[in-house]
Design a protein around this motif. Structure first.
Motif: not given
Ligand code: SF4
Length: 430
Positions: A31-33, A56-61, A116-118, A149-151
């Protein structure tokens, strides 16, 4: 154990008791940061984490952290949409608008992290510049920081490292060196922090701070008279920045299990010149209680074999705890990164024939795992279901990061996290 011969050795040398470190590069399953927000938002109680990312980031968090129903949430995602990506909208203006609306609605937020994200990195949205700009506007009301937090090439615990590193940069540089003080570095659940605070007080170590603090208003001092103890093994960048301020790291194993906790406390006690009889007087009853609780789980763990897939960066201290205190046989310790200095004391305590693999080539590791047939595997969520489907018992590594597992009182709980899935598998098989 056939595939091990394919592992290229680390030519930088051997560690601990001549244990070689094998290095692998290939497909990774991590998983990413952003995942770090799950436990960071609980720790710094007046902070808010605004991810600048995609759906996607929102879903992950959201799915990793769950939706907080009973409290105002303390994380959200400012979603970069097509207009931002196409350059039609000015992403900086949009971000300012979102931050202003958030802070107007939530005056209780005293520290805001722009994460930050990808996607934000792909469109080269400079969040550190945005934080500087917004800081001027919200001066005396809210501190605004940023970290990434990108990864694709990171692992999820690096999110905490990046967050804490941004916090170190915020700590004002002292004009004079203060009194000798201890800084405990790494997120710990409040209950564990309070237990350690009591122990340090009883030992006679007066000035102790925990980093990150529970509250953004709490002052942290770092200078040439600071000695620090790492509570987590994945804080390479944070530690580097703390040392740049003149602080000195106390080398110790990590406080997992009875032995790890004792060695960690003892390392600090030695630096403060605390005598052995006094140290024993403070710790003895706790050690005995913890050993008694831990003993309940030993029949389930002793002589069982375990392999770690690289994920949380806790793998080496956990392997040490499970082999040293629970009698488990560790077949492979995969770890995404290995900081030889920070893990020096842990490596010394590992069994002689440990197989440590740094990095990941998931297919090769799966082959080794199938060939080893461990009783239990510690891995990320993405690998757990396929392995369970193959009849291999698993433990999610992420659970080990956000459960209280440090210290004497939690030693048995830590063992139980491994005993429970083994017990379940045994019952299912029966
Ligand atoms: Fe967002 Fe990148 Fe993490 Fe995916 S890997 S959730 S795109 S930051």
């Amino acid at each position: 154990m056939n595939a091990i011969v394919d592992l290229p050795k680390d030519h930088a040398g051997l560690v601990g008791k001549n244990i070689p470190i094998y290095k692998e590069r290939g497909q990774r399953e991590v998983f990413c940061g952003l995942t770090g927000i799950i436990w960071l938002h609980r720790k710094i109680q007046d902070a808010f984490f605004l991810v600048v990312g995609s759906r996607t980031c929102a879903h992950l968090v959201q799915s990793a952290a769950g939706v907080m129903i009973f409290a105002e949430p303390r994380f959200a995602t400012a979603i970069i949409d097509d207009r931002d990506l196409a350059g039609i909208a000015d992403a900086h203006e949009e971000l300012d608008r979102v931050v202003k609306a958030l802070l107007a609605r939530r005056p209780d937020i005293k520290m805001l992290f722009l994460v930050g994200s990808c996607p934000s990195e792909v469109i080269k949205l400079d969040l550190s510049r945005a934080a500087q700009r917004l800081n001027k506007e919200f001066l005396n009301h809210c501190r605004i920081l940023s970290y990434s937090g990108s990864g694709i090439e990171t692992t999820f615990t690096q999110g905490e490292d990046a967050c804490l590193a941004s916090l170190v940069n915020e700590i004002p540089k002292p004009t004079a060196v203060g009194e000798k003080k201890l800084l405990v570095v790494g997120c710990l659940p409040d209950v564990v922090e309070d237990q350690f605070q009591r122990l340090f007080t009883e030992l006679g170590i007066g000035q102790v701070s925990f980093f990150p603090p529970k509250n953004s208003q709490q002052k942290i001092e770092i200078d040439g008279n600071t000695q620090y103890l790492l509570a987590q093994p994945f804080l390479a960048e944070t530690a580097r920045l703390i040392e740049e301020r003149g602080a000195k790291r106390i080398s110790a194993p990590f406080p997992f299990g009875v032995e790890g906790t004792t060695a960690w406390l003892k390392a600090a006690a030695n630096e403060w010149g605390i005598t052995s009889p006094h140290f024993e007087q403070v710790t003895q009853a706790r050690i005995e209680r913890a050993r008694k609780s831990l003993a309940r789980y030993l029949p389930m763990l002793e002589n069982k074999s375990i392999s770690f897939f690289p994920d949380s960066q806790l793998e080496i201290p956990l392997a040490r705890f499970l082999s040293q205190e629970c009698g488990m046989k560790v077949l492979e310790i995969g770890t995404p990164y290995l900081h030889k200095q920070h893990l020096e004391a842990e490596l010394e305590l590992l069994p002689e024939h440990s197989r440590i693999v740094e990095g990941q080539d998931v297919e090769k590791q799966l082959d080794r795992c199938r060939s080893d047939k461990p009783d239990i595997v510690v891995c990320g969520l993405g690998l757990a279901n396929p392995l369970e489907a193959e009849g291999i018992t698993t433990k999610w590594s992420i659970e080990l990061v956000f459960s209280p597992v440090h210290g004497y009182e939690q030693a048995a709980d830590l063992a139980e996290l491994f005993a429970r899935p083994l017990n379940r598998s045994m019952r299912l098989a029966a």
